[in-house]
Scaffold this motif. Structure first.
Motif, PDB file in Angstrom:
ATOM      1  N   ARG A 162       0.843  -1.192   0.000  1.00 33.43           N
ATOM      2  CA  ARG A 162       0.000   0.000   0.000  1.00 33.43           C
ATOM      3  C   ARG A 162       0.880   1.244   0.000  1.00 33.43           C
ATOM      4  O   ARG A 162       1.993   1.219   0.518  1.00 33.43           O
ATOM      5  N   PRO A 167      -5.104   5.715  -0.441  1.00 32.73           N
ATOM      6  CA  PRO A 167      -4.163   5.524   0.676  1.00 32.73           C
ATOM      7  C   PRO A 167      -2.996   6.501   0.678  1.00 32.73           C
ATOM      8  O   PRO A 167      -2.262   6.559   1.666  1.00 32.73           O
ATOM      9  N   LYS A 220      -8.896   3.961  -7.489  1.00 26.34           N
ATOM     10  CA  LYS A 220      -9.174   4.458  -6.138  1.00 26.34           C
ATOM     11  C   LYS A 220      -8.242   3.817  -5.117  1.00 26.34           C
ATOM     12  O   LYS A 220      -7.786   4.463  -4.174  1.00 26.34           O
ATOM     13  N   ARG A 221      -7.940   2.536  -5.302  1.00 31.41           N
ATOM     14  CA  ARG A 221      -7.027   1.849  -4.381  1.00 31.41           C
ATOM     15  C   ARG A 221      -5.613   2.424  -4.442  1.00 31.41           C
ATOM     16  O   ARG A 221      -4.863   2.344  -3.466  1.00 31.41           O
ATOM     17  N   LYS A 266       1.787   4.001  -5.734  1.00 30.45           N
ATOM     18  CA  LYS A 266       1.145   3.214  -6.791  1.00 30.45           C
ATOM     19  C   LYS A 266       1.119   4.056  -8.061  1.00 30.45           C
ATOM     20  O   LYS A 266       0.608   5.181  -8.060  1.00 30.45           O
ATOM     21  N   LEU A 284     -12.319   1.401  -9.332  1.00 33.98           N
ATOM     22  CA  LEU A 284     -11.947   0.938  -7.999  1.00 33.98           C
ATOM     23  C   LEU A 284     -10.445   0.695  -7.911  1.00 33.98           C
ATOM     24  O   LEU A 284      -9.814   0.990  -6.882  1.00 33.98           O
ATOM     25  N   GLU A 285      -9.847   0.174  -8.986  1.00 31.05           N
ATOM     26  CA  GLU A 285      -8.401  -0.038  -9.000  1.00 31.05           C
ATOM     27  C   GLU A 285      -7.660   1.296  -8.889  1.00 31.05           C
ATOM     28  O   GLU A 285      -6.658   1.407  -8.172  1.00 31.05           O
TER      29      GLU A 285
END
Length: 364
Positions: A100, A240, A235-236, A115, A232-233
């Motif tokens: 993360r 964070p 957003k992940r 990311k 959603l990917e």
């Protein structure tokens, strides 16, 4: 037209010169770039990592080395970890990836995880289209070194070569040391988030148009779900990162110069804009999905009304034929000469009246 313009801009950006060079360090073949910087200026002669570190510590006075790696193995990274004194836990995270976004200080060394994302070009969104591709970028920053480790997004996608070139043009900023490189990387990653979110606007518009188009009651819900999964990917990757950026902007952390902290606040503001945009997209997709499901329900109700209407029409001749098929001897008009034609006329007239009534009420 807007989609074509976005594609042209992104293709032009990808044609930027990649500064990654074939020089390899004996400490690991995963090293794709190694450069020494003094006073914000890159030294022209390339050398192995261990020699570069010796030069930096001999020069002192703000000199640092920037080492770039791509998907190193444990064995390839072991020499670098020992040379720079990296913490074993951070080394394990950098090699195995799948972390993360975070910022973790280890003594006087800061370990950061980002990311990375990019928008995948496609002619038309389908139920299996890949819209967002993600990778990972780890950064070790010390007093006189920066080590970047990339995972995923092979080739030019995710390469730090263009970023290194841009940063080398800003000598005053680069002279602030490794923390300036960390800020440039964070800013680059967040800018990519914004670019991906802006590019996804075209897919959002396409899905919305398809759902609310005429005769769209039987549209493909798979496209909506696929776009929601890709969102959603993204957003992940984005969500964070808020806390680490706030930490870099507001707290005293190792290897981050005080004069660089305000720049992280600007990056955090850009991240907030991306987060809000993703939240808006998510809410819009929920509304689009609900509208699509409502349209499907309406279409099914219309089908059921049509089936019911035709069943009612067919019931009349079925009833008449059933009655006159009971084979009783004493039945009215059973042996009448015109009984057959009267029955046909009765069935046709009744079907016509019922059909007209259903048409008038919108059932057919």
């Amino acid at each position: 037209m807007m989609r074509n313009l976005r594609r042209a801009v992104r293709r032009a950006y990808r044609r930027t010169v990649d500064l990654s060079h074939p020089a390899r360090s004996p400490l690991g073949s995963a090293v794709v770039n190694c450069a020494v910087y003094t006073g914000g200026v890159r030294q022209k002669d390339d050398c192995p990592v261990d020699e570069a570190l010796r030069r930096v510590r001999k020069l002192g006075d703000g000199a640092f080395v920037w080492v770039g790696l791509h998907e190193p193995t444990q064995e390839e990274f072991a020499g670098l970890a020992e040379l720079f004194g990296l913490h074993p836990l951070a080394v394990e995270d950098a090699v195995t990836a799948h972390q993360r976004p975070k910022v973790v200080p280890y003594d006087d060394i800061l370990f950061s995880v980002f990311k990375t994302c990019r928008y995948v070009e496609h002619e038309e969104l389908t139920a299996s289209s890949e819209v967002v591709e993600t990778g990972e970028l780890m950064v070790f920053t010390g007093a006189d070194f920066v080590i970047t480790v990339r995972h995923g997004m092979h080739g030019m996608h995710g390469s730090l070569g263009p970023l290194r070139e841009e940063l080398e043009q800003e000598r005053e900023q680069l002279a602030k040391g490794p923390s300036a490189v960390l800020h440039a990387i964070a800013d680059h990653v967040v800018d990519e988030y914004l670019a991906v979110a802006d590019a996804m606007q075209s897919d959002m518009d396409a899905v919305e148009t398809a759902v609310f188009a005429e005769n769209a009651g039987r549209g493909d819900a798979g496209r909506i779900y696929q776009l929601k999964r890709e969102l959603l990917e993204l957003k992940r990757a984005v969500a964070p990162l808020d806390r680490p950026l706030q930490k870099l902007a507001g707290e005293a952390v190792p290897s981050v110069a005080p004069e660089v902290r305000p720049y992280f606040r600007d990056v955090a503001d850009h991240l907030l804009r991306t987060t809000e945009q993703i939240a808006a997209f998510d809410g819009l997709l929920d509304s689009i999905l609900q509208a699509h499901l409502a349209q499907v329900t309406v279409a099914q109700n219309e089908d059921m009304r049509k089936i019911t209407a035709w069943a009612a029409i067919v019931a009349v001749p079925t009833m008449v034929c059933g009655i006159y098929g009971m084979n009783f001897d004493n039945m009215p008009e059973l042996h009448w000469r015109y009984g057959y034609f009267m029955a046909l006329g009765l069935m046709a007239g009744a079907c016509f009246v019922i059909h007209r009534g259903f048409r008038r009420n919108g059932w057919l």
